[in-house]
Design a protein around this motif. Structure first.
Motif, PDB file in Angstrom:
ATOM      1  N   TYR A  23     -10.760 -25.937 -41.192  1.00 43.00           N
ATOM      2  CA  TYR A  23     -10.252 -25.088 -39.989  1.00 43.00           C
ATOM      3  C   TYR A  23      -9.416 -23.916 -40.294  1.00 43.00           C
ATOM      4  N   ARG A  24      -8.311 -24.368 -41.098  1.00 43.00           N
ATOM      5  CA  ARG A  24      -7.424 -23.036 -41.538  1.00 43.00           C
ATOM      6  C   ARG A  24      -8.075 -21.951 -42.297  1.00 43.00           C
ATOM      7  N   ILE A  25      -9.113 -22.564 -43.145  1.00 45.02           N
ATOM      8  CA  ILE A  25      -9.991 -21.172 -43.749  1.00 45.02           C
ATOM      9  C   ILE A  25     -10.668 -20.607 -42.840  1.00 45.02           C
ATOM     10  N   ASN A  30     -12.098 -15.641 -39.240  1.00 52.98           N
ATOM     11  CA  ASN A  30     -12.078 -14.814 -38.165  1.00 52.98           C
ATOM     12  C   ASN A  30     -11.106 -13.822 -38.058  1.00 52.98           C
ATOM     13  N   ILE A  31      -9.877 -13.796 -38.329  1.00 51.96           N
ATOM     14  CA  ILE A  31      -9.083 -12.661 -38.250  1.00 51.96           C
ATOM     15  C   ILE A  31      -9.474 -11.748 -39.097  1.00 51.96           C
ATOM     16  N   ASP A  37     -11.205  -4.912 -38.033  1.00 55.60           N
ATOM     17  CA  ASP A  37     -10.120  -3.973 -38.941  1.00 55.60           C
ATOM     18  C   ASP A  37     -10.369  -2.448 -38.234  1.00 55.60           C
ATOM     19  N   ILE A  38      -9.122  -1.952 -37.674  1.00 56.53           N
ATOM     20  CA  ILE A  38      -9.413  -0.536 -37.070  1.00 56.53           C
ATOM     21  C   ILE A  38      -9.653   0.474 -38.486  1.00 56.53           C
ATOM     22  N   GLU A  39      -9.107   0.115 -39.463  1.00 56.44           N
ATOM     23  CA  GLU A  39      -9.564   1.096 -40.571  1.00 56.44           C
ATOM     24  C   GLU A  39     -10.884   1.106 -40.745  1.00 56.44           C
ATOM     25  N   GLN A 129      -2.867  -5.554 -49.955  1.00 53.39           N
ATOM     26  CA  GLN A 129      -1.750  -5.777 -48.731  1.00 53.39           C
ATOM     27  C   GLN A 129      -1.754  -7.351 -48.564  1.00 53.39           C
ATOM     28  N   PHE A 130      -3.070  -7.891 -48.331  1.00 53.78           N
ATOM     29  CA  PHE A 130      -3.354  -9.226 -47.708  1.00 53.78           C
ATOM     30  C   PHE A 130      -2.619 -10.147 -48.841  1.00 53.78           C
ATOM     31  N   ALA A 131      -2.776 -10.153 -50.055  1.00 58.11           N
ATOM     32  CA  ALA A 131      -2.393 -11.144 -50.888  1.00 58.11           C
ATOM     33  C   ALA A 131      -1.200 -10.426 -51.908  1.00 58.11           C
TER      34      ALA A 131
END
Length: 186
Positions: A23-25, A30-31, A37-39, A129-131
């Protein structure tokens, strides 16, 4: 009857969904959908499906639609729809193999290469940025563990599907596809 039902519900512990690893993955996935992603949206109006196909064609050229389906773990129908959309937009092309005219491999066109280059530059920034809180060693371990989890997921779902098949139950297309993925892993 309503009282009996509510009494049973009160004594039953709730499932800790936030502690359920799949579920967490899925929530993180999904995010991070490319289409959100607007970029990425500033670069192209391609949907998530088309972006996945474009990225796989650009990264693994030449590649077949079947190889993309296996690599992405998406069904062949989804991939063929993505391929068709990219062909119609002139971002990819199909070429027959010299020794096998039936099998077609996918390649980026010049237009597709331009989009691919911009999208991958954006993805590189996003990845950094994410990691950013991970050390290089932690990142390497995380990637290694995610690969193990992917293999474990395919194996687990394939075992469930094979057990059903062995009992004479007709499998869905998705379940058959999972068995194919599992057999390719060997």
């Amino acid at each position: 009857m309503t009282n009996e039902l509510s009494t049973d519900m009160e004594t039953t512990e709730t499932y800790e969904l936030d502690q359920h690893l799949p579920y967490r993955i899925a929530v993180i996935s999904n995010i991070l959908q490319l289409g959100r992603d607007i970029e990425i949206r500033k670069i192209t109006d391609l949907g998530s499906r088309e972006l996945r196909v474009l990225l796989n064609v650009g990264t693994y050229t030449p590649v077949s639609a079947a190889q993309i389906a296996f690599q992405t773990k998406l069904d062949s129908y989804t991939i063929s729809r993505g391929v068709k959309a990219l062909l119609n937009q002139g971002l990819i092309e199909k070429r027959a193999l010299p020794n096998n005219k039936k099998e077609k491999l996918l390649y980026l066109t010049d237009k597709g290469q331009a989009v691919y280059t911009k999208v991958t530059a954006s993805l590189t920034r996003r990845d950094e940025q994410f990691a950013s809180f991970l050390t290089k060693k932690q990142r390497t371990e995380l990637i290694k563990n995610l690969k193990k989890l992917e293999q474990q997921a395919v194996e687990l779902l394939a075992q469930h599907a094979i057990a059903e098949q062995n009992e004479g139950i007709e499998l869905s297309g998705d379940q058959k596809e999972i068995i194919r993925w599992f057999n390719k892993m060997d």
